[in-house]
Design an enzyme around this catalytic site. Structure first.
Site, PDB file in Angstrom:
ATOM      1  N   CYS A 294      13.538   3.373  -6.872  1.00  0.00           N
ATOM      2  CA  CYS A 294      13.617   1.926  -6.604  1.00  0.00           C
ATOM      3  C   CYS A 294      13.267   1.173  -7.887  1.00  0.00           C
ATOM      4  O   CYS A 294      12.401   0.290  -7.912  1.00  0.00           O
ATOM      5  CB  CYS A 294      12.687   1.525  -5.471  1.00  0.00           C
ATOM      6  SG  CYS A 294      12.787   2.563  -3.990  1.00  0.00           S
ATOM      7  N   CYS A 413       4.503  -4.583  -3.585  1.00  0.00           N
ATOM      8  CA  CYS A 413       4.091  -5.943  -3.933  1.00  0.00           C
ATOM      9  C   CYS A 413       3.814  -6.716  -2.646  1.00  0.00           C
ATOM     10  O   CYS A 413       4.176  -7.871  -2.496  1.00  0.00           O
ATOM     11  CB  CYS A 413       5.136  -6.649  -4.793  1.00  0.00           C
ATOM     12  SG  CYS A 413       6.809  -6.627  -4.140  1.00  0.00           S
TER      13      CYS A 413
END
Length: 470
Positions: A294, A413
């Protein structure tokens, strides 16, 4: 079947261009105004369209790209359109409440609603922030923007009346709407509730941080210079900055990237201080085989390569974002193998184990909402569980690709425990993974007088080692 755009805040869908009926020859319609490309009216018009796209379900970066293409805006106008759009996304809850208090129904089409949101955002003063424009200029230019668009010209009088009413009655109107949580915090109610439940002592500070523009933090490329030398270069060019990490430099005032000394030459990259922790935590050594899953847009990929000479594979599922990885590598004159592939599957893997894996797994991005203020309006409450399930599949898949004794760093995040700590605990239990020291949950912070250098996004880190010897 193409997915229909999702409505945010119950706003009407953007309607097709209206067909203007032919008027009698004796009374031809008044010609629309032509907006000057350097005017606030031009920027308000562009921002209104971008906001309308977002409120129909499009992410703000894509909305802005579409507007820039449609308007052929010059760089200065692009900057203003982007600034107004981001400001508005941070205030949608409040200005929406104000519009509801001043109008009988939501203004249509969505472009008109967007214009009023943008103009009100510029008129609503936040404590500690300087007004970007004079009030009378905002009103005048908003009316001009409405007068220049065939879909809004019919409502130019309403635009003028609403904005002037706000200026006349702002104290009373704000007192009225600030009884509503969405107006106070500028988040959907479920977001406020979820933050409060997860962080009963810090929820107000977290939400407040998300409503402020983020700092511009740079990562110094250790292959080309040192942090101290780069700070000296900035000082020589009278650019105020401070060191907030081993390679992290925060500018006192944001600059366009093409104005940042050494950026085009690969001397620095834009990366938040919290995100800069990933590569050092991975503990890469020369000659290792490393996977960055990713990986787009490639910030962490490049940082790993700045720290060691490794054989790195950068993987991402999005073909458009894969191109961003190569662009960043090229600017920094670094090299890696780049593949388009799904980290939850193994069709791209050559069956050779990795010594290190960086798993920056999908999440709601709730920890970087100040950088992506549109995400709070685009996300659903159910997204947290769905993304946590996807991340779990990715982690399980990548773990079998890790060599015995190797290390895998999980990064999100997000600030939601279901996507961070709870995910890490469950993963370690499933696989018997050895959990090593890592920061865990970092909450988003703003600079303050007592600790001006402690400013970063909300990220989560968990580091695992696979039992056995490599």
């Amino acid at each position: 079947m193409q997915e229909q755009p999702r409505k945010i805040l119950g706003k009407p869908a953007i309607k097709p261009a209206r067909t203007v009926a032919a008027a009698p020859e004796a009374q031809p319609p008044a010609p629309l105004l032509e907006l000057k490309p350097d005017s606030l009216a031009f920027s308000l018009s562009g921002a209104a369209q971008a906001v309308a796209y977002v409120l129909e379900g499009m992410a703000l970066p894509q909305a802005l790209a579409k507007v820039f293409l449609q308007t052929n805006a010059l760089p200065q106008a692009r900057g203003a359109i982007q600034d107004i759009s981001y400001r508005t996304m941070r205030q949608v809850g409040r200005v929406d409440a104000l519009l509801k208090a001043m109008t009988n129904k939501a203004p249509e089409p969505a472009l008109l609603y967007g214009l009023l949101c943008c103009a009100l955002t510029l008129l609503v003063k936040n404590e500690g922030e300087d007004a970007p424009y004079e009030d009378f200029v905002v009103v005048d230019q908003a009316v001009t923007a409405a007068s220049a668009n065939a879909h809004m010209v019919f409502a130019k009088g309403m635009v003028n009346a609403v904005l002037r009413r706000y200026l006349r009655e702002k104290e009373e109107l704000l007192k009225l709407v600030m009884k509503q949580p969405a107006a106070v915090w500028n988040y959907p109610q479920w977001w406020v509730d979820q933050t409060k439940a997860a962080y009963p002592d810090d929820w107000q500070a977290i939400l407040t941080t998300g409503n402020h523009a983020p700092p511009l933090t740079l990562r110094v490329n250790r292959r080309l210079t040192s942090t101290a030398a780069y700070l000296q270069l900035l000082a020589e060019q009278q650019i105020e900055a401070s060191q907030i990490g081993p390679f992290a430099v925060r500018l006192a005032k944001p600059l366009p990237v093409n104005s940042i000394p050494g950026f085009e030459d690969g001397m620095v990259s834009v990366q938040d201080a919290a995100a800069q922790l990933a590569a050092p935590l991975l503990d890469v050594q020369d000659g290792m085989r490393v996977l960055d899953a990713c990986a787009a847009p490639g910030g962490k990929t490049c940082h790993v390569l700045e720290l060691a000479d490794v054989n790195l594979l950068a993987l991402d599922i999005d073909p458009l974002r894969v191109k961003r990885i190569q662009e960043n590598l090229s600017r920094l004159k670094l090299s890696a193998t780049i593949k388009e592939g799904d980290a939850s599957r193994s069709g791209w893997w050559d069956n050779k184990a990795f010594d290190r894996i960086l798993a920056d797994v999908p999440c709601t991005a709730s920890g970087v909402v100040r950088r992506h203020p549109d995400s709070r309006w685009l996300r659903r409450k159910t997204d947290t569980a769905q993304l946590a399930a996807l991340s779990s599949r990715i982690l399980d898949n990548l773990w079998r690709m890790l060599a015995p004794g190797g290390k895998m760093l999980m990064v999100t995040c997000s600030i939601w425990p279901a996507e961070s700590e709870a995910q890490a605990v469950a993963f370690a239990a499933r696989h018997g993974a050895i959990r090593l020291d890592a920061p865990g949950q970092l909450l988003p912070t703003m600079a303050n007088p007592s600790d001006a250098n402690n400013e970063h996004d909300g990220l989560f880190y968990a580091l695992f080692q696979k039992p056995g010897q490599s």
